[in-house]
Design a protein around this motif. Structure first.
Motif, short mmCIF file in Angstrom:
data_model
loop_
_atom_site.label_atom_id
_atom_site.label_comp_id
_atom_site.label_asym_id
_atom_site.label_seq_id
_atom_site.Cartn_x
_atom_site.Cartn_y
_atom_site.Cartn_z
N ALA A 1 -25.08 -4.20 -16.73
CA ALA A 1 -24.59 -2.99 -16.08
C ALA A 1 -25.78 -2.24 -15.51
O ALA A 1 -26.77 -2.00 -16.20
CB ALA A 1 -23.84 -2.11 -17.07
N SER A 2 -25.68 -1.86 -14.24
CA SER A 2 -26.82 -1.29 -13.52
C SER A 2 -26.35 -0.25 -12.52
O SER A 2 -25.20 -0.24 -12.09
CB SER A 2 -27.56 -2.43 -12.78
OG SER A 2 -28.57 -1.94 -11.93
N THR A 3 -27.27 0.63 -12.15
CA THR A 3 -27.03 1.54 -11.03
C THR A 3 -27.34 0.85 -9.70
O THR A 3 -27.15 1.42 -8.64
CB THR A 3 -27.92 2.79 -11.13
OG1 THR A 3 -29.31 2.38 -10.99
CG2 THR A 3 -27.73 3.51 -12.45
N GLY A 4 -27.83 -0.36 -9.79
CA GLY A 4 -28.37 -1.07 -8.64
C GLY A 4 -29.89 -1.09 -8.71
O GLY A 4 -30.54 -2.00 -8.19
N GLU A 5 -30.43 -0.09 -9.39
CA GLU A 5 -31.88 0.05 -9.50
C GLU A 5 -32.36 0.21 -10.94
O GLU A 5 -33.54 0.08 -11.21
CB GLU A 5 -32.35 1.24 -8.67
CG GLU A 5 -32.01 1.13 -7.19
CD GLU A 5 -32.35 2.37 -6.40
OE1 GLU A 5 -33.22 2.29 -5.50
OE2 GLU A 5 -31.77 3.43 -6.70
N GLN A 6 -31.43 0.51 -11.86
CA GLN A 6 -31.82 0.79 -13.23
C GLN A 6 -30.69 0.43 -14.19
O GLN A 6 -29.50 0.55 -13.85
CB GLN A 6 -32.16 2.29 -13.39
CG GLN A 6 -32.70 2.68 -14.75
CD GLN A 6 -33.06 4.16 -14.82
OE1 GLN A 6 -32.93 4.88 -13.83
NE2 GLN A 6 -33.51 4.61 -15.98
N ARG A 7 -31.06 -0.04 -15.38
CA ARG A 7 -30.09 -0.35 -16.42
C ARG A 7 -29.33 0.92 -16.82
O ARG A 7 -29.94 1.97 -17.07
CB ARG A 7 -30.82 -0.93 -17.63
CG ARG A 7 -29.95 -1.29 -18.82
CD ARG A 7 -30.83 -1.85 -19.93
NE ARG A 7 -30.09 -2.21 -21.13
CZ ARG A 7 -30.39 -1.77 -22.36
NH1 ARG A 7 -31.42 -0.95 -22.53
NH2 ARG A 7 -29.67 -2.16 -23.39
N ILE A 8 -28.01 0.82 -16.88
CA ILE A 8 -27.18 1.98 -17.21
C ILE A 8 -27.54 2.55 -18.58
O ILE A 8 -27.67 3.78 -18.75
CB ILE A 8 -25.68 1.61 -17.17
CG1 ILE A 8 -25.20 1.40 -15.73
CG2 ILE A 8 -24.83 2.67 -17.87
CD1 ILE A 8 -25.13 2.63 -14.88
N LEU A 9 -27.74 1.70 -19.56
CA LEU A 9 -27.97 2.18 -20.93
C LEU A 9 -29.31 2.88 -21.11
O LEU A 9 -29.54 3.50 -22.15
CB LEU A 9 -27.85 1.02 -21.92
CG LEU A 9 -26.46 0.38 -22.04
CD1 LEU A 9 -26.47 -0.72 -23.09
CD2 LEU A 9 -25.40 1.42 -22.40
N ASP A 10 -30.19 2.81 -20.10
CA ASP A 10 -31.48 3.50 -20.18
C ASP A 10 -31.46 4.87 -19.52
O ASP A 10 -32.47 5.59 -19.58
CB ASP A 10 -32.58 2.64 -19.52
CG ASP A 10 -32.93 1.41 -20.33
OD1 ASP A 10 -32.69 1.43 -21.56
OD2 ASP A 10 -33.43 0.43 -19.74
N GLN B 1 -27.30 11.84 -25.38
CA GLN B 1 -27.99 10.64 -25.85
C GLN B 1 -27.82 9.51 -24.84
O GLN B 1 -26.80 9.40 -24.16
CB GLN B 1 -27.42 10.20 -27.20
CG GLN B 1 -27.59 11.23 -28.31
CD GLN B 1 -27.21 10.66 -29.67
OE1 GLN B 1 -27.71 9.61 -30.07
NE2 GLN B 1 -26.34 11.35 -30.38
N LYS B 2 -28.84 8.68 -24.75
CA LYS B 2 -28.76 7.51 -23.88
C LYS B 2 -27.70 6.54 -24.40
O LYS B 2 -27.40 6.50 -25.59
CB LYS B 2 -30.12 6.80 -23.81
CG LYS B 2 -31.22 7.60 -23.12
CD LYS B 2 -32.52 6.80 -23.08
CE LYS B 2 -33.63 7.58 -22.40
NZ LYS B 2 -34.90 6.81 -22.35
N GLY B 3 -27.20 5.72 -23.49
CA GLY B 3 -26.19 4.75 -23.87
C GLY B 3 -26.67 3.73 -24.89
O GLY B 3 -25.88 3.20 -25.67
N ASN B 4 -27.99 3.46 -24.89
CA ASN B 4 -28.50 2.48 -25.85
C ASN B 4 -28.54 3.02 -27.28
O ASN B 4 -28.95 2.31 -28.20
CB ASN B 4 -29.88 1.95 -25.42
CG ASN B 4 -30.92 3.04 -25.25
OD1 ASN B 4 -30.82 4.10 -25.86
ND2 ASN B 4 -31.91 2.79 -24.40
N GLU B 5 -28.14 4.27 -27.47
CA GLU B 5 -28.08 4.86 -28.80
C GLU B 5 -26.65 4.92 -29.35
O GLU B 5 -26.42 5.49 -30.41
CB GLU B 5 -28.69 6.28 -28.75
CG GLU B 5 -30.19 6.24 -28.41
CD GLU B 5 -30.75 7.59 -28.02
OE1 GLU B 5 -30.01 8.41 -27.46
OE2 GLU B 5 -31.94 7.81 -28.27
#
Length: 330
Positions: free
Chosen positions: A292-301, A156-160
Protein backbone atom coordinates in the motif's frame (compact mmCIF):
# COMPACT_ATOMS: atom_id res chain seq x y z
CA UNK A 1 -25.68 -42.37 3.46
CA UNK A 2 -22.50 -42.41 5.54
CA UNK A 3 -22.71 -40.76 8.95
CA UNK A 4 -19.75 -38.53 8.05
CA UNK A 5 -21.78 -36.99 5.22
CA UNK A 6 -24.94 -36.55 7.29
CA UNK A 7 -23.28 -34.43 9.94
CA UNK A 8 -20.42 -32.55 8.34
CA UNK A 9 -18.36 -30.35 10.69
CA UNK A 10 -19.36 -26.68 10.67
CA UNK A 11 -15.90 -25.32 11.36
CA UNK A 12 -14.16 -23.01 13.82
CA UNK A 13 -16.14 -20.12 15.31
CA UNK A 14 -14.65 -16.65 15.61
CA UNK A 15 -14.84 -16.78 19.40
CA UNK A 16 -12.99 -20.09 19.58
CA UNK A 17 -10.39 -18.89 17.08
CA UNK A 18 -9.74 -15.68 19.05
CA UNK A 19 -9.27 -17.64 22.27
CA UNK A 20 -6.91 -20.05 20.53
CA UNK A 21 -4.80 -17.23 19.09
CA UNK A 22 -4.86 -14.89 22.09
CA UNK A 23 -1.28 -15.68 23.09
CA UNK A 24 -0.11 -14.14 19.78
CA UNK A 25 -1.37 -10.72 20.87
CA UNK A 26 1.18 -8.41 22.41
CA UNK A 27 0.28 -7.62 26.05
CA UNK A 28 -2.28 -10.46 25.88
CA UNK A 29 -4.60 -9.99 28.84
CA UNK A 30 -7.95 -10.50 27.11
CA UNK A 31 -8.92 -6.90 26.31
CA UNK A 32 -8.03 -7.03 22.63
CA UNK A 33 -9.84 -10.34 22.27
CA UNK A 34 -12.96 -8.85 23.81
CA UNK A 35 -12.64 -5.76 21.64
CA UNK A 36 -12.71 -7.90 18.50
CA UNK A 37 -15.79 -9.67 19.83
CA UNK A 38 -17.50 -6.30 20.46
CA UNK A 39 -16.82 -5.23 16.87
CA UNK A 40 -18.09 -8.56 15.57
CA UNK A 41 -21.28 -8.19 17.61
CA UNK A 42 -21.92 -4.68 16.32
CA UNK A 43 -21.35 -6.03 12.82
CA UNK A 44 -24.15 -8.55 13.36
CA UNK A 45 -26.52 -5.77 14.38
CA UNK A 46 -25.58 -3.58 11.40
CA UNK A 47 -25.92 -6.58 9.07
CA UNK A 48 -29.44 -7.11 10.37
CA UNK A 49 -30.36 -3.46 9.80
CA UNK A 50 -28.92 -3.48 6.29
CA UNK A 51 -30.83 -6.62 5.34
CA UNK A 52 -34.16 -5.06 6.28
CA UNK A 53 -33.32 -1.49 5.25
CA UNK A 54 -35.76 -1.35 2.35
CA UNK A 55 -38.61 -2.54 4.56
CA UNK A 56 -38.37 -0.06 7.42
CA UNK A 57 -37.49 3.19 5.65
CA UNK A 58 -33.85 3.53 6.68
CA UNK A 59 -32.46 3.95 3.18
CA UNK A 60 -31.72 7.32 1.61
CA UNK A 61 -30.12 10.52 2.91
CA UNK A 62 -30.84 11.84 6.37
CA UNK A 63 -30.66 15.46 5.24
CA UNK A 64 -27.36 16.38 6.91
CA UNK A 65 -23.65 16.26 6.13
CA UNK A 66 -20.79 14.75 8.09
CA UNK A 67 -17.53 16.49 8.91
CA UNK A 68 -16.23 15.54 5.47
CA UNK A 69 -18.94 17.60 3.78
CA UNK A 70 -20.53 14.40 2.47
CA UNK A 71 -24.27 13.73 2.56
CA UNK A 72 -25.02 11.34 5.40
CA UNK A 73 -27.23 8.35 4.70
CA UNK A 74 -29.59 7.06 7.35
CA UNK A 75 -27.61 3.84 7.59
CA UNK A 76 -24.37 5.84 8.06
CA UNK A 77 -25.82 7.33 11.22
CA UNK A 78 -27.34 4.07 12.40
CA UNK A 79 -24.07 2.14 11.93
CA UNK A 80 -22.12 4.84 13.76
CA UNK A 81 -24.52 4.62 16.72
CA UNK A 82 -24.35 0.82 16.81
CA UNK A 83 -20.56 0.60 16.79
CA UNK A 84 -20.02 3.41 19.31
CA UNK A 85 -22.62 1.86 21.62
CA UNK A 86 -20.99 -1.60 21.42
CA UNK A 87 -17.48 -0.23 21.96
CA UNK A 88 -18.63 1.98 24.85
CA UNK A 89 -20.39 -0.86 26.65
CA UNK A 90 -17.47 -3.22 26.08
CA UNK A 91 -15.12 -0.99 28.09
CA UNK A 92 -11.89 -1.94 26.30
CA UNK A 93 -11.79 1.18 24.10
CA UNK A 94 -10.84 4.47 25.73
CA UNK A 95 -11.47 6.62 22.64
CA UNK A 96 -13.14 6.36 19.24
CA UNK A 97 -12.36 8.23 16.03
CA UNK A 98 -15.22 7.96 13.54
CA UNK A 99 -15.70 9.24 10.02
CA UNK A 100 -19.11 10.51 11.11
CA UNK A 101 -17.91 12.57 14.10
CA UNK A 102 -15.86 15.75 13.94
CA UNK A 103 -14.09 15.24 17.27
CA UNK A 104 -12.65 12.31 19.20
CA UNK A 105 -15.13 10.46 21.40
CA UNK A 106 -13.31 10.21 24.74
CA UNK A 107 -15.00 7.43 26.72
CA UNK A 108 -13.41 8.53 30.02
CA UNK A 109 -12.67 5.01 31.19
CA UNK A 110 -9.72 2.72 31.86
CA UNK A 111 -9.67 1.22 28.37
CA UNK A 112 -6.31 0.52 26.76
CA UNK A 113 -7.22 0.87 23.08
CA UNK A 114 -8.06 3.64 20.64
CA UNK A 115 -10.42 2.69 17.80
CA UNK A 116 -10.52 4.44 14.43
CA UNK A 117 -13.54 3.43 12.36
CA UNK A 118 -15.47 4.07 9.18
CA UNK A 119 -18.81 2.64 10.35
CA UNK A 120 -20.29 2.24 6.88
CA UNK A 121 -18.09 2.48 3.81
CA UNK A 122 -19.76 2.85 0.41
CA UNK A 123 -22.67 5.13 1.28
CA UNK A 124 -23.46 5.86 -2.36
CA UNK A 125 -24.25 2.15 -2.85
CA UNK A 126 -26.59 1.73 0.11
CA UNK A 127 -29.79 2.48 -1.79
CA UNK A 128 -28.96 0.26 -4.78
CA UNK A 129 -28.24 -2.95 -2.85
CA UNK A 130 -24.53 -3.12 -3.66
CA UNK A 131 -21.92 -4.42 -1.20
CA UNK A 132 -20.87 -2.02 1.55
CA UNK A 133 -18.70 -2.43 4.64
CA UNK A 134 -17.10 -1.31 7.89
CA UNK A 135 -13.38 -0.58 8.30
CA UNK A 136 -11.59 -0.40 11.66
CA UNK A 137 -8.14 0.16 13.16
CA UNK A 138 -7.10 -0.64 16.73
CA UNK A 139 -4.20 1.14 18.44
CA UNK A 140 -2.86 0.61 21.93
CA UNK A 141 -2.92 3.92 23.82
CA UNK A 142 0.52 5.25 24.73
CA UNK A 143 -0.34 7.52 27.68
CA UNK A 144 -1.15 6.10 31.13
CA UNK A 145 -4.54 4.41 31.53
CA UNK A 146 -7.04 6.64 33.31
CA UNK A 147 -5.55 9.92 32.10
CA UNK A 148 -7.20 12.14 29.46
CA UNK A 149 -6.72 11.09 25.83
CA UNK A 150 -4.00 13.07 24.07
CA UNK A 151 -2.91 13.70 20.49
CA UNK A 152 -0.10 11.20 21.08
CA UNK A 153 -2.66 8.42 21.63
CA UNK A 154 -4.56 9.22 18.45
CA UNK A 155 -2.01 10.38 15.88
CA UNK A 156 -0.14 7.10 15.57
CA UNK A 157 1.40 5.76 12.38
CA UNK A 158 -0.27 2.80 10.74
CA UNK A 159 2.71 0.58 11.53
CA UNK A 160 1.78 0.91 15.22
CA UNK A 161 -1.64 -0.73 14.84
CA UNK A 162 -2.40 -3.59 17.21
CA UNK A 163 -5.10 -4.94 14.89
CA UNK A 164 -7.19 -3.93 11.91
CA UNK A 165 -10.02 -5.35 9.89
CA UNK A 166 -13.19 -4.87 7.94
CA UNK A 167 -16.68 -6.25 7.67
CA UNK A 168 -18.17 -6.79 4.22
CA UNK A 169 -21.95 -6.83 3.89
CA UNK A 170 -22.57 -8.51 0.54
CA UNK A 171 -23.90 -11.82 -0.79
CA UNK A 172 -22.59 -13.07 2.53
CA UNK A 173 -21.32 -11.09 5.50
CA UNK A 174 -17.64 -11.47 6.30
CA UNK A 175 -15.25 -10.28 8.99
CA UNK A 176 -11.60 -10.12 7.91
CA UNK A 177 -8.91 -9.07 10.38
CA UNK A 178 -5.26 -9.21 11.33
CA UNK A 179 -3.35 -8.77 14.56
CA UNK A 180 -0.01 -8.80 12.77
CA UNK A 181 0.11 -12.59 12.42
CA UNK A 182 -1.45 -13.10 9.01
CA UNK A 183 -4.98 -12.42 7.77
CA UNK A 184 -8.05 -14.56 8.38
CA UNK A 185 -11.62 -14.26 7.13
CA UNK A 186 -14.81 -15.36 8.87
CA UNK A 187 -18.21 -15.75 7.23
CA UNK A 188 -21.38 -15.04 9.20
CA UNK A 189 -23.91 -17.87 9.42
CA UNK A 190 -27.17 -16.04 10.28
CA UNK A 191 -29.23 -19.06 11.35
CA UNK A 192 -26.65 -19.82 14.06
CA UNK A 193 -25.65 -16.22 14.71
CA UNK A 194 -21.96 -17.12 14.47
CA UNK A 195 -18.94 -16.22 12.36
CA UNK A 196 -17.04 -19.25 11.09
CA UNK A 197 -13.47 -19.38 9.80
CA UNK A 198 -13.88 -19.63 6.02
CA UNK A 199 -10.72 -18.00 4.64
CA UNK A 200 -7.68 -19.01 6.75
CA UNK A 201 -4.28 -17.46 6.07
CA UNK A 202 -5.44 -15.16 3.29
CA UNK A 203 -2.82 -14.04 0.80
CA UNK A 204 -2.94 -11.78 -2.22
CA UNK A 205 -1.24 -12.85 -5.46
CA UNK A 206 1.92 -10.86 -6.22
CA UNK A 207 0.55 -10.08 -9.67
CA UNK A 208 -2.96 -9.44 -10.88
CA UNK A 209 -4.98 -8.45 -13.92
CA UNK A 210 -7.60 -6.23 -12.25
CA UNK A 211 -7.35 -2.47 -11.79
CA UNK A 212 -9.93 -0.51 -9.81
CA UNK A 213 -10.18 3.24 -10.29
CA UNK A 214 -12.84 5.83 -11.10
CA UNK A 215 -11.85 6.53 -14.69
CA UNK A 216 -14.45 9.30 -14.87
CA UNK A 217 -11.76 11.51 -13.30
CA UNK A 218 -9.09 10.48 -15.82
CA UNK A 219 -8.66 14.00 -17.26
CA UNK A 220 -7.56 15.32 -13.85
CA UNK A 221 -5.17 12.46 -13.01
CA UNK A 222 -1.45 13.26 -12.79
CA UNK A 223 0.86 12.03 -15.53
CA UNK A 224 2.13 9.00 -13.51
CA UNK A 225 -1.44 7.83 -12.84
CA UNK A 226 -2.52 8.30 -16.47
CA UNK A 227 0.56 6.37 -17.56
CA UNK A 228 -0.24 3.46 -15.27
CA UNK A 229 -3.90 3.34 -16.34
CA UNK A 230 -2.75 3.30 -19.98
CA UNK A 231 -0.27 0.53 -19.09
CA UNK A 232 -3.18 -1.52 -17.66
CA UNK A 233 -5.21 -1.05 -20.84
CA UNK A 234 -2.29 -1.90 -23.11
CA UNK A 235 -1.79 -5.13 -21.18
CA UNK A 236 -5.49 -6.09 -21.35
CA UNK A 237 -6.14 -5.77 -17.62
CA UNK A 238 -9.77 -5.83 -16.51
CA UNK A 239 -11.25 -2.61 -15.13
CA UNK A 240 -13.45 -3.39 -12.10
CA UNK A 241 -14.78 -0.57 -9.92
CA UNK A 242 -17.66 -1.12 -7.50
CA UNK A 243 -17.39 2.20 -5.70
CA UNK A 244 -17.28 0.61 -2.23
CA UNK A 245 -13.68 0.59 -1.02
CA UNK A 246 -14.14 -2.57 1.07
CA UNK A 247 -15.80 -4.47 -1.78
CA UNK A 248 -13.15 -3.51 -4.34
CA UNK A 249 -10.35 -4.26 -1.87
CA UNK A 250 -11.81 -7.63 -0.88
CA UNK A 251 -12.13 -8.81 -4.50
CA UNK A 252 -8.55 -7.79 -5.27
CA UNK A 253 -7.30 -9.42 -2.07
CA UNK A 254 -8.74 -12.74 -3.22
CA UNK A 255 -8.03 -12.53 -6.94
CA UNK A 256 -5.06 -10.18 -7.26
CA UNK A 257 -5.33 -6.61 -8.41
CA UNK A 258 -4.85 -2.97 -7.46
CA UNK A 259 -7.22 -0.34 -6.09
CA UNK A 260 -6.36 3.29 -6.76
CA UNK A 261 -7.70 6.57 -5.46
CA UNK A 262 -5.18 9.19 -6.64
CA UNK A 263 -5.28 12.96 -6.23
CA UNK A 264 -7.80 14.62 -8.56
CA UNK A 265 -8.92 18.15 -9.29
CA UNK A 266 -11.84 17.68 -6.89
CA UNK A 267 -9.71 15.95 -4.22
CA UNK A 268 -6.11 17.22 -4.55
CA UNK A 269 -4.97 15.26 -1.47
CA UNK A 270 -6.91 12.16 -2.43
CA UNK A 271 -10.28 11.37 -0.92
CA UNK A 272 -9.68 8.46 1.44
CA UNK A 273 -8.94 9.02 5.13
CA UNK A 274 -5.63 7.87 6.56
CA UNK A 275 -6.58 6.98 10.14
CA UNK A 276 -9.69 4.88 9.64
CA UNK A 277 -9.56 3.70 6.02
CA UNK A 278 -6.08 3.56 4.51
CA UNK A 279 -4.08 2.46 7.56
CA UNK A 280 -6.39 -0.46 8.30
CA UNK A 281 -6.40 -1.81 4.77
CA UNK A 282 -2.66 -1.19 4.37
CA UNK A 283 -1.95 -3.27 7.49
CA UNK A 284 -4.18 -6.06 6.19
CA UNK A 285 -2.74 -6.09 2.67
CA UNK A 286 0.87 -6.15 3.91
CA UNK A 287 0.05 -9.04 6.24
CA UNK A 288 -1.40 -10.81 3.19
CA UNK A 289 1.76 -10.20 1.13
CA UNK A 290 0.69 -7.08 -0.75
CA UNK A 291 1.59 -3.38 -0.65
CA UNK A 292 0.00 0.00 0.00
CA UNK A 293 1.50 3.30 -1.13
CA UNK A 294 0.74 6.94 -1.83
CA UNK A 295 2.65 6.39 -5.06
CA UNK A 296 5.72 7.83 -3.40
CA UNK A 297 5.66 6.53 0.18
CA UNK A 298 4.51 3.50 2.17
CA UNK A 299 1.11 4.20 3.72
CA UNK A 300 2.01 2.69 7.10
CA UNK A 301 4.94 5.11 7.47
CA UNK A 302 2.81 8.26 7.19
CA UNK A 303 2.63 10.43 10.29
CA UNK A 304 -0.95 11.66 10.81
CA UNK A 305 -1.29 15.38 11.48
CA UNK A 306 -5.08 15.73 11.39
CA UNK A 307 -7.96 13.58 12.60
CA UNK A 308 -9.63 13.33 9.20
CA UNK A 309 -6.46 13.57 7.10
CA UNK A 310 -6.77 12.39 3.51
CA UNK A 311 -4.17 10.63 1.40
CA UNK A 312 -3.78 9.14 -2.08
CA UNK A 313 -3.96 5.34 -2.04
CA UNK A 314 -2.57 2.62 -4.31
CA UNK A 315 -3.16 -0.76 -2.68
CA UNK A 316 -3.12 -4.40 -3.71
CA UNK A 317 -0.77 -6.91 -5.34
CA UNK A 318 2.86 -6.12 -4.58
CA UNK A 319 4.17 -6.03 -8.14
CA UNK A 320 1.28 -3.87 -9.34
CA UNK A 321 1.86 -1.28 -6.63
CA UNK A 322 5.59 -1.33 -7.41
CA UNK A 323 4.77 -0.60 -11.05
CA UNK A 324 2.78 2.49 -10.03
CA UNK A 325 5.76 3.68 -7.97
CA UNK A 326 7.98 3.23 -11.03
CA UNK A 327 5.79 5.67 -12.93
CA UNK A 328 6.13 8.08 -9.98
CA UNK A 329 9.89 7.69 -10.21
CA UNK A 330 10.32 6.01 -6.85
Amino acid sequence: MEDSRIALPIGTTLDRYIKKKQDEFQYATGELSQLLRDIALAGKVVNREINKAGLINIVGPIGAQNVQGEDQQKLDVLANIRFIRALTKGGEACAIISEEDEEITDLNNDGKYVIAIDPLDGSSNIDVNVSIGTIFSIYRRVTPVGTPITKEDVMQKGNEQAAAGYLLYGSSTMLVYTTGHGVNGFTYEPSLGEYFLSHPNMSIPENGKIYSINEGSYSSFSTPVKSYVNFCKENSYSGRYIGSLVADFHRNLLKGGIYMYPPTAASPNGKLRLLYECNALAFIVEQAGGSASTGEQRILDLQPEELHQRTPLFIGSKNMVSKVEEFYGV
